[in-house]
Design an enzyme around this catalytic site. Structure first.
Site, short mmCIF file in Angstrom:
data_model
loop_
_atom_site.label_atom_id
_atom_site.label_comp_id
_atom_site.label_asym_id
_atom_site.label_seq_id
_atom_site.Cartn_x
_atom_site.Cartn_y
_atom_site.Cartn_z
N GLU A 115 -5.07 20.15 -0.52
CA GLU A 115 -4.99 18.89 0.39
C GLU A 115 -6.42 18.48 1.08
O GLU A 115 -6.87 17.52 0.86
CB GLU A 115 -4.19 19.06 1.46
CG GLU A 115 -3.65 17.70 2.58
CD GLU A 115 -2.94 18.02 3.58
OE1 GLU A 115 -2.65 17.30 4.37
OE2 GLU A 115 -2.13 19.24 3.38
N THR A 157 0.95 -1.26 0.08
CA THR A 157 0.08 0.03 0.07
C THR A 157 0.88 1.23 -0.01
O THR A 157 2.19 1.17 -0.05
CB THR A 157 -0.91 0.07 1.19
OG1 THR A 157 -0.14 0.39 2.37
CG2 THR A 157 -1.66 -1.24 1.43
N CYS A 158 0.37 2.38 0.00
CA CYS A 158 1.08 3.54 0.08
C CYS A 158 1.77 3.68 1.31
O CYS A 158 2.67 4.54 1.60
CB CYS A 158 0.14 4.79 -0.14
SG CYS A 158 -1.25 4.97 0.95
N ASN A 159 1.49 3.13 2.49
CA ASN A 159 2.24 3.32 3.73
C ASN A 159 3.20 1.98 4.16
O ASN A 159 3.66 1.98 5.21
CB ASN A 159 1.03 3.28 4.84
CG ASN A 159 0.42 4.74 4.82
OD1 ASN A 159 0.99 5.57 4.26
ND2 ASN A 159 -0.74 4.86 5.11
N ARG A 160 2.99 0.93 3.39
CA ARG A 160 3.50 -0.20 3.66
C ARG A 160 3.91 -1.23 2.46
O ARG A 160 3.14 -1.32 1.60
CB ARG A 160 3.07 -1.09 4.83
CG ARG A 160 1.68 -1.55 4.24
CD ARG A 160 0.76 -2.37 5.43
NE ARG A 160 0.40 -1.41 6.41
CZ ARG A 160 0.85 -1.18 7.78
NH1 ARG A 160 1.80 -2.21 8.00
NH2 ARG A 160 0.40 -0.20 8.57
N GLU A 204 -10.21 1.87 7.56
CA GLU A 204 -10.92 0.76 6.92
C GLU A 204 -10.18 0.13 5.74
O GLU A 204 -10.29 -1.32 5.46
CB GLU A 204 -12.19 0.89 6.33
CG GLU A 204 -13.39 1.32 7.45
CD GLU A 204 -14.76 1.99 7.10
OE1 GLU A 204 -14.78 1.87 5.59
OE2 GLU A 204 -15.38 2.53 7.60
N GLN A 205 -9.51 0.77 4.88
CA GLN A 205 -8.57 0.24 3.76
C GLN A 205 -8.01 -0.87 3.73
O GLN A 205 -7.94 -1.73 3.18
CB GLN A 205 -7.98 1.59 3.41
CG GLN A 205 -8.89 2.30 2.30
CD GLN A 205 -7.91 3.26 1.49
OE1 GLN A 205 -7.03 4.23 2.17
NE2 GLN A 205 -7.83 3.38 0.07
N THR A 218 -8.56 22.77 -5.05
CA THR A 218 -7.83 21.56 -5.37
C THR A 218 -6.77 21.20 -4.47
O THR A 218 -5.95 20.65 -5.03
CB THR A 218 -7.44 21.72 -6.95
OG1 THR A 218 -6.70 22.96 -6.92
CG2 THR A 218 -8.66 21.58 -7.82
N SER A 241 -9.32 19.58 -0.11
CA SER A 241 -10.31 19.19 -1.36
C SER A 241 -10.02 17.59 -1.83
O SER A 241 -10.88 16.96 -2.06
CB SER A 241 -9.95 20.04 -2.43
OG SER A 241 -10.33 21.38 -2.20
#
Length: 417
Positions: free
Chosen positions: A190, A49-52, A113-114, A188, A192
């Site tokens: 953060e 994922t974007c974090n791991r 939740e993701q 547009t 948003s």
């Protein structure tokens, strides 16, 4: 104790998020194949994922050195780049870590939740490609069920914890049938982006306005929504039921006079001023049919939800502590199951051979009589085998490898590979 399980990971805990990209795999399917071929793993699953970026593996004797070298090769980096970023766990620690993942306890935003869906997708991909097997399939299936149960019973994931998700939730609570409403997002930046993510996740259509049409178009390409001209919006608020305003303008974009004009030709409207400083004239709230909420109000609700989530952490950790030994026993039992299955299969094959001989010797025996004898022999075999097989499973659950190995020899069971 669970031998043969390993988890290697680079996460936001030990690496800046912007630096995680160098440790990722462009093709996860190819990486799964590469780890099995190059690091001696019999089974593997990748959660990215974007974090791991995490590798879960199973083999008789996992070797972290081989995993590290294979990872560097697959990611196209020098092994020295891992430095202190790469962390690993083995045995029962792998179970606990995966439960912390599925319950939302190890997420950057506690309870999000993701990650549960991402873990589900990871095991589905591994299972489909044949990279995972009996051990990791069992591990992930149980961890997903347990994580879901923990979330539901503790409320660790309840309530919005970003300004964007909370703002959208407030609109849902205050307006009926939001899918049929016209929604405008001004800005547009953060905030948003958070609003757009939340709207998109819930399946809502929305328009986006920024200072330039090009900026709106670029934002919509990445986040969804339909770009509209900024100038048209300022002259036509009347076309929208919901306004999300999140800009850095040093003046009021949404004024009392403009909204007064709008109300002459339409009913109510909900406006959420997510700007700092505020860009919606507070006097707008005095108009009948207008529901106005500002950033301070929404941020306080987010803080309250986050405090509620954090208050659930202790209960989640307690449930995980109780679940680990249960999962450990289930994983250990996997070592006994193929031996028990093979022993039952061999005993039943012997029963059927001897039954056929006996029925042939008895000659003209009726169908019902033959069934009675068949049922009798089956019951005898199951009764004789039941106690030793249950004892074998119990020994396996308790991690008694000596008993499992002895049973394999006694029943002439040869492990695959």
């Amino acid at each position: 104790m669970i031998p043969g399980l390993i988890n290697a990971r680079v996460t936001f805990h030990n690496s800046p998020v912007h630096a995680l990209e160098r440790f990722t795999f462009r093709d996860v399917g190819a990486a799964l194949e590469g780890f099995r071929a190059g690091s001696g793993l019999d089974e593997c699953v990748i959660v990215q994922t974007c974090n791991r970026v995490e590798l879960f593996g199973a083999s008789a004797s996992p070797d972290m050195g081989s995993i590290r070298r294979t990872w560097a090769s697959l990611a196209g980096i020098d092994e020295s780049l891992f430095g202190g970023h790469l962390e690993s766990s083995g045995g029962g620690e792998v179970l606990e870590h995966l439960l912390r993942l599925t319950s939302g306890l190890d997420s950057m935003v506690v309870g999000e939740e993701q990650i549960l869906g991402q873990v589900k997708n990871a095991i589905t991909s591994a299972r489909t490609s044949g990279a995972s097997g009996r051990r990791l399939n069992t591990l992930f299936d149980r961890a997903i069920r347990s994580g879901t149960r923990i979330r539901n019973s503790t409320g660790i994931g309840s309530g919005g914890v970003s300004v964007g998700s909370m703002a959208v939730r407030l609109v849902e609570e205050n307006m009926d049938d939001l899918h049929s409403r016209s929604i405008l997002l001004i800005g547009t930046g953060e905030v948003s982006t958070l609003v757009a993510k939340s709207l998109g996740k819930r399946g809502y259509d929305f328009s986006v306005a920024s200072r330039t049409l090009q900026r709106s178009q670029a934002f919509c390409s990445a986040m969804g929504g339909s770009p509209v001209l900024f100038e048209d919006v300022l002259d036509g608020f009347g076309g929208y039921d919901v306004l999300f305003v999140a800009t850095g303008a040093p003046y009021f974009l949404v004024t009392y006079d403009k909204i007064s004009e709008v109300l002459e030709s339409r009913g109510g409207m909900m406006i959420l001023d997510l700007s700092n400083p505020r860009t919606v004239d507070e006097k707008v709230a005095t108009l009948g049919g207008i529901k106005l909420m500002n950033l301070d109000q929404i941020a306080e609700m987010v803080s309250k939800n986050m405090r509620n989530r954090m208050s659930s952490v202790g209960k989640v950790e307690q449930m995980i502590s109780g679940e680990v030994p249960v999962m450990e026993a289930a994983m250990n039992r996997l070592d006994a199951e193929p031996i028990a299955e093979a022993a039952f299969k061999e005993a039943d094959a012997l029963r059927r051979r001897e039954l056929a001989k006996a029925l042939q010797m008895l000659g003209n025996i009726g169908g019902n009589d033959a069934k009675v004898i068949d049922d009798l022999t089956r019951a005898l075999v199951e009764s004789i085998m039941s106690a030793p097989m249950n004892n074998l499973r119990r020994a396996s659950e308790e991690g008694d490898a000596d008993v499992v190995d002895a049973a394999a020899r006694l029943f002439d069971y040869r492990r695959p590979g």
